[in-house]
Enzyme design. Structure first.
Site, PDB file in Angstrom:
ATOM      1  N   ASP A  10      -0.435  44.536  -8.463  1.00 22.36           N
ATOM      2  CA  ASP A  10      -0.576  43.101  -8.227  1.00 22.36           C
ATOM      3  C   ASP A  10      -1.337  42.939  -6.914  1.00 22.36           C
ATOM      4  O   ASP A  10      -1.563  43.912  -6.194  1.00 22.36           O
ATOM      5  CB  ASP A  10       0.819  42.450  -8.137  1.00 22.36           C
ATOM      6  CG  ASP A  10       0.731  40.960  -7.848  1.00 22.36           C
ATOM      7  OD1 ASP A  10      -0.065  40.269  -8.500  1.00 22.36           O
ATOM      8  OD2 ASP A  10       1.454  40.474  -6.955  1.00 22.36           O
ATOM      9  N   SER A  11      -1.639  41.697  -6.579  1.00 32.08           N
ATOM     10  CA  SER A  11      -2.315  41.441  -5.300  1.00 32.08           C
ATOM     11  C   SER A  11      -1.363  41.654  -4.121  1.00 32.08           C
ATOM     12  O   SER A  11      -1.812  41.813  -2.992  1.00 32.08           O
ATOM     13  CB  SER A  11      -2.823  40.007  -5.271  1.00 32.08           C
ATOM     14  OG  SER A  11      -1.743  39.111  -5.413  1.00 32.08           O
ATOM     15  N   CYS A  73       0.036  41.068 -12.744  1.00 34.24           N
ATOM     16  CA  CYS A  73      -0.690  40.023 -12.024  1.00 34.24           C
ATOM     17  C   CYS A  73      -1.285  39.088 -13.063  1.00 34.24           C
ATOM     18  O   CYS A  73      -2.102  39.520 -13.895  1.00 34.24           O
ATOM     19  CB  CYS A  73      -1.792  40.686 -11.187  1.00 34.24           C
ATOM     20  SG  CYS A  73      -2.860  39.473 -10.367  1.00 34.24           S
ATOM     21  N   GLU A 152       4.240  35.247   0.176  1.00 32.44           N
ATOM     22  CA  GLU A 152       3.849  36.419   0.977  1.00 32.44           C
ATOM     23  C   GLU A 152       4.369  36.308   2.414  1.00 32.44           C
ATOM     24  O   GLU A 152       4.526  37.298   3.102  1.00 32.44           O
ATOM     25  CB  GLU A 152       2.327  36.601   0.971  1.00 32.44           C
ATOM     26  CG  GLU A 152       1.766  37.066  -0.366  1.00 32.44           C
ATOM     27  CD  GLU A 152       2.063  38.532  -0.699  1.00 32.44           C
ATOM     28  OE1 GLU A 152       2.104  39.364   0.217  1.00 32.44           O
ATOM     29  OE2 GLU A 152       2.265  38.841  -1.897  1.00 32.44           O
ATOM     30  N   CYS A 186       2.253  33.163 -12.811  1.00 30.88           N
ATOM     31  CA  CYS A 186       1.843  34.027 -11.695  1.00 30.88           C
ATOM     32  C   CYS A 186       3.089  34.820 -11.325  1.00 30.88           C
ATOM     33  O   CYS A 186       4.175  34.253 -11.180  1.00 30.88           O
ATOM     34  CB  CYS A 186       1.383  33.179 -10.516  1.00 30.88           C
ATOM     35  SG  CYS A 186       1.259  34.103  -8.973  1.00 30.88           S
ATOM     36  N   HIS A 188       4.120  36.049  -8.723  1.00 31.01           N
ATOM     37  CA  HIS A 188       4.795  35.698  -7.464  1.00 31.01           C
ATOM     38  C   HIS A 188       5.854  34.611  -7.676  1.00 31.01           C
ATOM     39  O   HIS A 188       6.812  34.526  -6.908  1.00 31.01           O
ATOM     40  CB  HIS A 188       3.796  35.160  -6.434  1.00 31.01           C
ATOM     41  CG  HIS A 188       3.043  36.205  -5.673  1.00 31.01           C
ATOM     42  ND1 HIS A 188       2.063  36.969  -6.240  1.00 31.01           N
ATOM     43  CD2 HIS A 188       3.125  36.588  -4.370  1.00 31.01           C
ATOM     44  CE1 HIS A 188       1.566  37.789  -5.319  1.00 31.01           C
ATOM     45  NE2 HIS A 188       2.201  37.576  -4.176  1.00 31.01           N
TER      46      HIS A 188
HETATM   47  N1  DGL Z   1       0.707  37.505  -8.513  1.00 29.01           N
HETATM   48  C1  DGL Z   1      -0.620  37.295  -8.970  1.00 29.01           C
HETATM   49  C2  DGL Z   1      -0.658  36.502 -10.231  1.00 29.01           C
HETATM   50  O1  DGL Z   1       0.199  36.737 -11.039  1.00 29.01           O
HETATM   51  C3  DGL Z   1      -1.677  36.997  -7.951  1.00 29.01           C
HETATM   52  C4  DGL Z   1      -1.469  35.842  -7.077  1.00 29.01           C
HETATM   53  C5  DGL Z   1      -2.528  35.757  -6.006  1.00 29.01           C
HETATM   54  O2  DGL Z   1      -2.807  36.758  -5.366  1.00 29.01           O
HETATM   55  O3  DGL Z   1      -3.075  34.662  -5.833  1.00 29.01           O
HETATM   56  O4  DGL Z   1      -1.515  35.699 -10.495  1.00 29.01           O
END
Ligand code: DGL
Length: 271
Positions: A10-11, A73, A152, A186, A188
């Site tokens: 993931d990011s 992600c 984050e 997402c 996150h």
């Molecule tokens: N967690 C990621 C997603 O599912 C990336 C979120 C991001 O870095 O903007 O989209």
């Protein structure tokens, strides 16, 4: 039986929502996690940039001898998954199809909400998948670009006035649309489950993209005969592209494990 590890990326911290599920439903598997914390957030970036990042993330993970990759992600899954699959011969699971399938099983009034990053909403991938699976479904989508930077930065607890204000602004209009199911598209966003469910109320079921993809991966490993020996306890290794301390602190909280001094930093530009 196949004892090779599974790669997950993931990011940043978001993919840990998939890791948490994998640890529960596939405890015997070894996991290699990569969070691209030097370049998070991915969500507002152009397709070409995302593909470049995703290719590097996969190249780093493939420096290990993996049996499968979970793209934990939403942003990479909605924009780059088919290219990654065509360039890599190992099984790659994304988050879109599994979470849409789950949402359609859950919804009773066929009004499904989807929240995700700008790039994911722009791609239309969730909406297209939902309509392909059920042409009658009504889809209400919205991007929530401030959620990822707040997560984050550890702003995930109820009582935090910043995250609560942002959540109300994004989510109250969705709630007023009368949806009964909300896809957290997402990975996150499930870290904000308490905050999001408080705004949406008890009648809206939340579907976590990361969690559903973990179930999909389990099905796939079983179908392909790739499961590890179920009597063993798997291990997880964590890699990030920036400071390990911040990642370890929030990841420990979220996974309920002490990860101090266990994450390693790598230079993603070398891949
Ligand atoms: N967690 C990621 C997603 O599912 C990336 C979120 C991001 O870095 O903007 O989209």
């Amino acid at each position: 039986m196949d004892m090779r590890p599974i790669g997950v990326f993931d990011s940043g911290l978001g993919g840990l929502t998939a890791v948490r599920s994998l640890r529960q439903i596939l405890p015997e598997e070894n996991l290699i996690y990569f969070g691209d914390t030097a370049r998070v957030p991915y969500g507002g970036r152009a397709r070409e940039t995302l593909l470049k990042y995703a290719r590097q993330d996969v190249r780093f993970l493939r420096s290990f001898d993996l049996k499968a990759i979970l793209v934990a992600c939403g942003t990479v899954s909605t924009t780059s998954l088919s290219t990654l699959r065509s360039e890599n011969e190992l099984p790659i699971v994304g988050v879109v199809e599994p979470s849409c399938q789950r949402a359609l099983t859950v919804t009773k009034n066929k009004r499904v909400g989807i929240i995700a990053t700008l790039a994911s909403i722009r791609s239309g991938a969730y909406e297209a998948a939902l309509r392909r699976m059920d042409p009658e479904v009504e889809v209400i989508s919205r991007s929530c670009p401030l959620f990822v930077p707040l997560v984050e930065n550890g702003r995930i607890e109820p009582g935090d006035v910043v995250i609560e204000t942002v959540a109300r602004e994004y989510l109250e209009p969705m709630r007023d649309e009368g949806i009964d199911t909300l896809i957290l598209g997402c990975t996150h966003y499930p870290l904000l489950t308490k905050i999001i469910s408080h705004v949406m109320g008890p009648d809206v079921t939340l579907v976590s993209a990361g969690e559903e993809s973990a179930f999909e991966l389990k099905r796939l490993l079983k179908a392909e005969g790739l499961r590890a020996d179920e009597s063993r306890q798997g291990e997880a290794e964590f890699y990030v592209s920036d400071r390990v301390e911040d990642f370890e602190r929030i990841a420990s909280l979220f996974l309920q494990e002490d990860l101090r001094h266990t994450a390693r930093r790598i230079d993603i530009d070398q891949y």
